[in-house]
Design a protein around this motif. Structure first.
Motif, mmCIF file in Angstrom:
data_model
loop_
_atom_site.group_PDB
_atom_site.id
_atom_site.type_symbol
_atom_site.label_atom_id
_atom_site.label_comp_id
_atom_site.label_asym_id
_atom_site.label_seq_id
_atom_site.Cartn_x
_atom_site.Cartn_y
_atom_site.Cartn_z
ATOM 1 N N ARG A 303 0.837 -1.200 0.000
ATOM 2 C CA ARG A 303 0.000 0.000 0.000
ATOM 3 C C ARG A 303 0.873 1.252 0.000
ATOM 4 O O ARG A 303 1.760 1.400 0.852
ATOM 5 N N TYR A 304 0.617 2.134 -0.954
ATOM 6 C CA TYR A 304 1.380 3.377 -1.053
ATOM 7 C C TYR A 304 0.879 4.397 -0.050
ATOM 8 O O TYR A 304 -0.337 4.505 0.193
ATOM 9 N N LYS A 305 1.801 5.153 0.503
ATOM 10 C CA LYS A 305 1.460 6.281 1.370
ATOM 11 C C LYS A 305 0.640 7.280 0.546
ATOM 12 O O LYS A 305 0.968 7.531 -0.620
ATOM 13 N N GLY A 306 -0.421 7.801 1.141
ATOM 14 C CA GLY A 306 -1.243 8.781 0.444
ATOM 15 C C GLY A 306 -2.348 8.167 -0.392
ATOM 16 O O GLY A 306 -3.066 8.875 -1.094
ATOM 17 N N THR A 307 -2.486 6.847 -0.302
ATOM 18 C CA THR A 307 -3.554 6.185 -1.050
ATOM 19 C C THR A 307 -4.886 6.445 -0.359
ATOM 20 O O THR A 307 -4.973 6.331 0.858
#
Ligand SMILES: *[C@@H]1O[C@H](CO)[C@@H](O)[C@H](O)[C@H]1NC(C)=O
Ligand SMILES: *[C@@H]1O[C@H](CO)[C@@H](O)[C@H](O)[C@H]1NC(C)=O
Ligand SMILES: *[C@@H]1O[C@H](CO)[C@@H](O)[C@H](O)[C@H]1NC(C)=O
Ligand SMILES: *[C@@H]1O[C@H](CO)[C@@H](O)[C@H](O)[C@H]1NC(C)=O
Ligand SMILES: *[C@@H]1O[C@H](CO)[C@@H](O)[C@H](O)[C@H]1NC(C)=O
Ligand SMILES: *[C@@H]1O[C@H](CO)[C@@H](O)[C@H](O)[C@H]1NC(C)=O
Ligand SMILES: *[C@@H]1O[C@H](CO)[C@@H](O)[C@H](O)[C@H]1NC(C)=O
Ligand SMILES: *[C@@H]1O[C@H](CO)[C@@H](O)[C@H](O)[C@H]1NC(C)=O
Ligand SMILES: *[C@@H]1O[C@H](CO)[C@@H](O)[C@H](O)[C@H]1NC(C)=O
Ligand SMILES: *[C@@H]1O[C@H](CO)[C@@H](O)[C@H](O)[C@H]1NC(C)=O
Ligand SMILES: *[C@@H]1O[C@H](CO)[C@@H](O)[C@H](O)[C@H]1NC(C)=O
Ligand SMILES: *[C@@H]1O[C@H](CO)[C@@H](O)[C@H](O)[C@H]1NC(C)=O
Ligand SMILES: [Cu+2]
Length: 555
Positions: A303-307
């Protein structure tokens, strides 16, 4: 005792920070305790170290000495193996029960004491008695010496990813029952990623999440601690760059699928080259023959930060369960780094040229279901576990515990991968193969087709070996050696021998002691697919087994 424990706690706390400052003695305390595994959506207690599943990570640097005091608070006998650690002259700390030590019994403790020489990367530790390693395992992270960089771009962050297998039932009860009447053990109910199960019926695991930031590079330290399953690992939408296996550097290569057998470790770089989003992480089993396997895929997410809160997830395709070509491509691409700093010292002349057939068999058994017992063996010998540890028997010259007549080649050659002979019986014995100090050894591990041919991940204790060749069918001693890679073969401690095929390995017997060689599928080890090497002391001052520690458990 109290003062010692206090030191240990302080040191362990300091190790929460990844920057290990200097080469030192590092102390750990492993309390073997029962713990309810909440991640596993069960209220049933499992055997753990320090209440953790997976267990605590050992952090150290090359050249460090590691001291682990193991205290047994459970009703089972316990030993711990530091899988892949060379244990130069310190076989007393290797860990396989009744091979190098007697078990640590309930209420007892034992101090493992070893130095990490000439190794850097990821390894694992695990229980090495019955099937306890299902829940008793964890990572070993060996950083390079202070000031020595990795031979690849420095990652922004490192993440440990441990694969396992989980049974709903109590695993020790299951294996005891199964062995009494000789049934095939149940396959696991789920694979796990860092202790989280996949989508199991009636089980609300939240799943493993790997958090990343766009633009950063992560070193994934991937460990297969599964009991019986070779696995594929994929991350949707991302390539992985393999840089190290079994704590030896490799020539970097990019792949979308990692193939990893039980006992193996792989370090791979992952660059978070997307902007945002959720990407599926999947592990699925490899099995290219008619043997039952836990066929559930375990999943996690990257999971990407800011998703945003509920993004769509990017999926990936799982390799077919029998994807033999993917395993071959992956294994063929693994090459030693073989640089000036990290050379591949492949033995070029061979003192002992051995051919070991590996596979299963069937022996008569009056008390078993159908009157027979499925067994396994090497060169037709089913290994019988002794009741005195072999290293002690060797060191103190106790006779009657084992014999040194393990056959270096099949006594009766046959068409190993052809139609099996009518007689599938094996011999019994606690047999060692003896090697002179510093002799060079080649073993051709030859799969057989008894009952069902199968891929076997073979693990050698006390050594790394070079994988100089592999093929399908029977090894051809006249032609196959012409194609051996003696320049940059991969160096490792565990190798998957292909189904109905062979693998040739080489090593230099420069570590005196008693060293276990066995299949790392626990079901096959249990059935007897194991043997030991007895490596003599040399004549030089640093070429003998060190004396045993005073707290060595007794049987
Ligand atoms: C595990 O959970 C069960 C049910 O909640 C409880 O009875 C038991 O005492 C717990 N055991 C341990 C070792 O925590
Ligand atoms: C570990 O082994 C070394 C070398 O044999 C020895 O000097 C040291 O005292 C041992 N440490 C412990 C805690 O047993
Ligand atoms: C094996 O699995 C079967 C079916 O899933 C179950 O009924 C049985 O109890 C299991 N055996 C053991 C020994 O746990
Ligand atoms: C016993 O024999 C039956 C019939 O051949 C077979 O289906 C079953 O798998 C056998 N059981 C074991 C434990 O070998
Ligand atoms: C899941 O739980 C439900 C309700 O408790 C039960 O009826 C069902 O048999 C369970 N399914 C499995 C696969 O255990
Ligand atoms: C997985 O194995 C079970 C039996 O163990 C079988 O019933 C099921 O069809 C298999 N699923 C797949 C996708 O192969
Ligand atoms: C061994 O068996 C295989 C498979 O049946 C067959 O192709 C091969 O010719 C046999 N080899 C010999 C030497 O008989
Ligand atoms: C293995 O040993 C058993 C018992 O001595 C014997 O009956 C059998 O023929 C041997 N098989 C092979 C392939 O050597
Ligand atoms: C092999 O050993 C097992 C137990 O260790 C015993 O039950 C069996 O009879 C032995 N078989 C032979 C052929 O000696
Ligand atoms: C071990 O053998 C190699 C040759 O294989 C030799 O170069 C080396 O000097 C030997 N080392 C010792 C300690 O005998
Ligand atoms: C033996 O080991 C000691 C300590 O590691 C070292 O100082 C010494 O040089 C070694 N001796 C030889 C002959 O290698
Ligand atoms: C534990 O190990 C001791 C020593 O080998 C042995 O006598 C005892 O039977 C073992 N206990 C269990 C439960 O296996
Ligand atoms: Cu092992």
């Amino acid at each position: 005792m109290a003062a010692w424990a206090r030191t240990a706690v302080v040191v362990v706390a300091a190790l929460m920070f990844p920057a290990l400052v200097e080469s030192v003695v590092r102390h750990y305390k492993f309390r073997v305790v029962l713990k309810n595994a909440t991640k596993l959506c069960a209220t049933k207690p499992i055997v753990t170290v320090n209440g953790k599943f997976p267990g605590p990570t050992l952090h150290a640097r090359e050249d460090d000495t590691v001291i682990v005091r193991v205290v047994n608070h459970v009703q089972y006998n316990v030993t711990i193996h530091w899988h892949g650690v060379r244990q130069l002259r310190t076989g007393w700390s290797d860990g396989p029960a009744y091979i190098t030590q007697c078990p640590i019994q309930t209420g007892q403790s034992y101090i493992y004491n070893f130095t990490l020489t000439g190794q850097r990367g990821t390894l694992l530790w695990h229980a090495h008695i019955t099937w306890l390693r299902a829940t008793v395992h964890g990572a070993i992270v060996i950083l390079p010496k202070l000031g020595v960089p990795y031979p690849f771009p420095t990652p922004d962050k490192e993440e440990i990813i441990v694969f396992g297998e989980w049974w709903k039932t109590d695993i020790e009860t299951m294996i005891n029952k199964v062995m009494q009447v000789s049934l095939t053990p149940n396959v696991s109910d789920s694979h796990t990623i860092n202790g989280y199960t996949g989508p199991v019926p009636n089980c609300s695991s939240k799943g493993f999440t790997l958090h990343v930031e766009s633009g950063k590079t992560y070193l994934l330290r991937i460990i297969n601690a599964a009991v019986n399953d070779e696995l594929f690992f994929k991350v949707a939408g991302h390539q992985l760059t393999v840089v190290e296996v079994d704590a030896t550097y490799t020539k970097p290569f990019k792949t979308d699928t990692i193939f990893i057998g039980p006992g193996q470790t792989t370090n791979a770089l992952l660059t978070a080259d997307q902007y945002t989003g959720k990407y599926l992480i999947a592990i699925s089993p490899f099995m290219d023959t008619v043997v039952a396997v836990d066929n559930l895929t375990a999943i996690g997410t990257l999971r990407y930060k800011g998703t945003p809160a509920f993004p769509p997830i990017t999926l990936t395709s799982i390799p077919p369960q029998n994807a033999t070509p993917i395993t071959n491509t992956f294994m063929d691409r693994l090459r030693s780094l073989n640089s000036d700093q990290y050379p591949a010292n492949v033995p070029l002349t061979i003192d002992h040229s051995l051919l070991f057939t590996i596979g299963v068999g069937v022996n008569p058994c009056a008390t078993c279901v159908n009157g027979s017992r499925v067994v396994a063996g090497i060169n037709n010998v089913t290994f019988v576990m002794p009741t005195t540890a072999l290293l002690q028997a060797h060191y103190y010259s106790i006779s009657g515990v084992f014999t040194v007549d393990f056959p270096g080649n099949p006594l009766i050659p046959f068409n190993y991968t052809g139609t099996p002979p009518a007689n599938l019986q094996t011999m019994n014995g606690t047999k060692a193969y003896r090697l002179k100090y510093n002799s060079t050894v080649q073993i051709v591990l030859q799969g057989t087709s008894f009952i069902a041919p199968e891929s076997h991940p073979i693990h050698l204790h006390g050594y790394n070996f070079y994988v100089v060749g592999k093929g399908v069918g029977n090894f051809d001693p006249n032609n196959d050696p012409k194609n051996f890679n003696l320049v940059d073969p991969v160096e490792r401690n565990t190798i998957s021998v292909p189904t109905a095929g062979w693998t040739a390995i080489r090593f230099n017997a420069d570590n005196p002691g008693i060293w276990f060689l066995h299949c790392h599928l626990e079901v096959h080890t249990t059935w007897g697919l194991k043997m030991v090497f007895l490596v003599d002391n040399g004549n030089g001052p640093n070429e003998s087994i060190l004396p045993p520690p005073s707290d060595l458990p007794t049987c």
